[in-house]
Design a protein around this motif. Sequence first.
Motif, PDB file in Angstrom:
ATOM      1  N   THR A  48       0.947  -1.347  -0.066  1.00 46.13           N
ATOM      2  CA  THR A  48       0.004  -0.082   0.064  1.00 46.13           C
ATOM      3  C   THR A  48       0.762   1.167   0.051  1.00 46.13           C
ATOM      4  O   THR A  48       2.029   1.196   0.413  1.00 46.13           O
ATOM      5  CB  THR A  48      -0.845   0.049   1.222  1.00 46.13           C
ATOM      6  N   GLU A  50       0.720   3.429   2.290  1.00 45.32           N
ATOM      7  CA  GLU A  50       1.285   3.502   3.643  1.00 45.32           C
ATOM      8  C   GLU A  50       2.532   2.638   3.819  1.00 45.32           C
ATOM      9  O   GLU A  50       3.183   3.089   4.628  1.00 45.32           O
ATOM     10  CB  GLU A  50      -0.040   3.139   4.662  1.00 45.32           C
ATOM     11  N   TYR A  53       5.299   4.239   2.195  1.00 48.76           N
ATOM     12  CA  TYR A  53       5.596   5.527   2.991  1.00 48.76           C
ATOM     13  C   TYR A  53       6.515   5.136   4.082  1.00 48.76           C
ATOM     14  O   TYR A  53       7.712   5.790   4.709  1.00 48.76           O
ATOM     15  CB  TYR A  53       4.429   6.314   3.599  1.00 48.76           C
ATOM     16  N   ARG A  95       6.218  14.900   5.886  1.00 49.57           N
ATOM     17  CA  ARG A  95       4.985  13.803   5.514  1.00 49.57           C
ATOM     18  C   ARG A  95       4.639  14.218   4.052  1.00 49.57           C
ATOM     19  O   ARG A  95       4.430  13.175   3.539  1.00 49.57           O
ATOM     20  CB  ARG A  95       4.124  14.027   6.564  1.00 49.57           C
ATOM     21  N   MET A  99       5.229  10.875   1.282  1.00 48.35           N
ATOM     22  CA  MET A  99       3.952  10.575   0.755  1.00 48.35           C
ATOM     23  C   MET A  99       3.894  10.643  -0.485  1.00 48.35           C
ATOM     24  O   MET A  99       3.686   9.805  -1.403  1.00 48.35           O
ATOM     25  CB  MET A  99       2.720  11.207   1.473  1.00 48.35           C
ATOM     26  N   ASP A 203      -3.142  12.952   3.373  1.00 49.23           N
ATOM     27  CA  ASP A 203      -4.348  12.093   3.687  1.00 49.23           C
ATOM     28  C   ASP A 203      -4.889  11.562   2.225  1.00 49.23           C
ATOM     29  O   ASP A 203      -5.130  10.331   2.151  1.00 49.23           O
ATOM     30  CB  ASP A 203      -5.474  12.899   4.542  1.00 49.23           C
ATOM     31  N   ALA A 206      -2.520   9.073   0.795  1.00 50.85           N
ATOM     32  CA  ALA A 206      -2.486   7.935   1.561  1.00 50.85           C
ATOM     33  C   ALA A 206      -3.684   6.912   1.451  1.00 50.85           C
ATOM     34  O   ALA A 206      -3.675   5.826   1.472  1.00 50.85           O
ATOM     35  CB  ALA A 206      -2.629   8.055   3.304  1.00 50.85           C
TER      36      ALA A 206
END
Length: 209
Positions: A48, A50, A53, A95, A99, A203, A206
């Motif tokens: 994924t 995430e 990441y 972040r 990402m 977000d 993600a």
Amino acid sequence: MRPIFQLFALVMILLVPSGAAFAAAPKDSIESLHAVLLQAMKAGPSATVEARYALLKPKLDAIYDFRRMIEVAAGSTWANTDAATQSKLADAFARFSVMTYASRFSSYAGEEFRITGERPGPRDTVLVDTEIDRGANAQLAPGENRTVAISYVMAKTDDGWRIIDVILDQSISELALRRSEYSRTLRSGGADELIEVLNKKSDELAAAK
């Protein structure tokens, strides 16, 4: 070896930092970046965003100077912002940056990363020139090159050489683009609004499949 010399040798071993503690050369840092990007790409659809990441974050945090980059991108707003908000903004920018990598480097089709040179840059920086070869089977638009030139602008810090800007095709500064992109948000809502915008974008990345 006499005891006194054995003791001296032991003390010197303890005082000298391990190889990992030495400041890596600029090229070494970029080689490490390439290695972890390939690792993320080869994880492919089975991982994924995430998960990629989580894989990329420790390495990118060690190679990029995200705080210095957002300080430059935020301009005068940074100087007029309290320390706590500066930290939140730096975290949000880091972040979002990681990402973005996790979102873009999501598959592998034979790409290769190559370092093509190293040269002095302005203000005691070093530019590490690289290229991404998208492979013989890459689907290219008419006139599109198979290779993409990327130069990393690196500055010496207490923690070693860190990336402070990325230049695409020898002309497009990522930091200049970010500064232009963020300027309107900073004028309208200051650092707090930019933090909100960056976190929202992170977000969304993600949550993407």
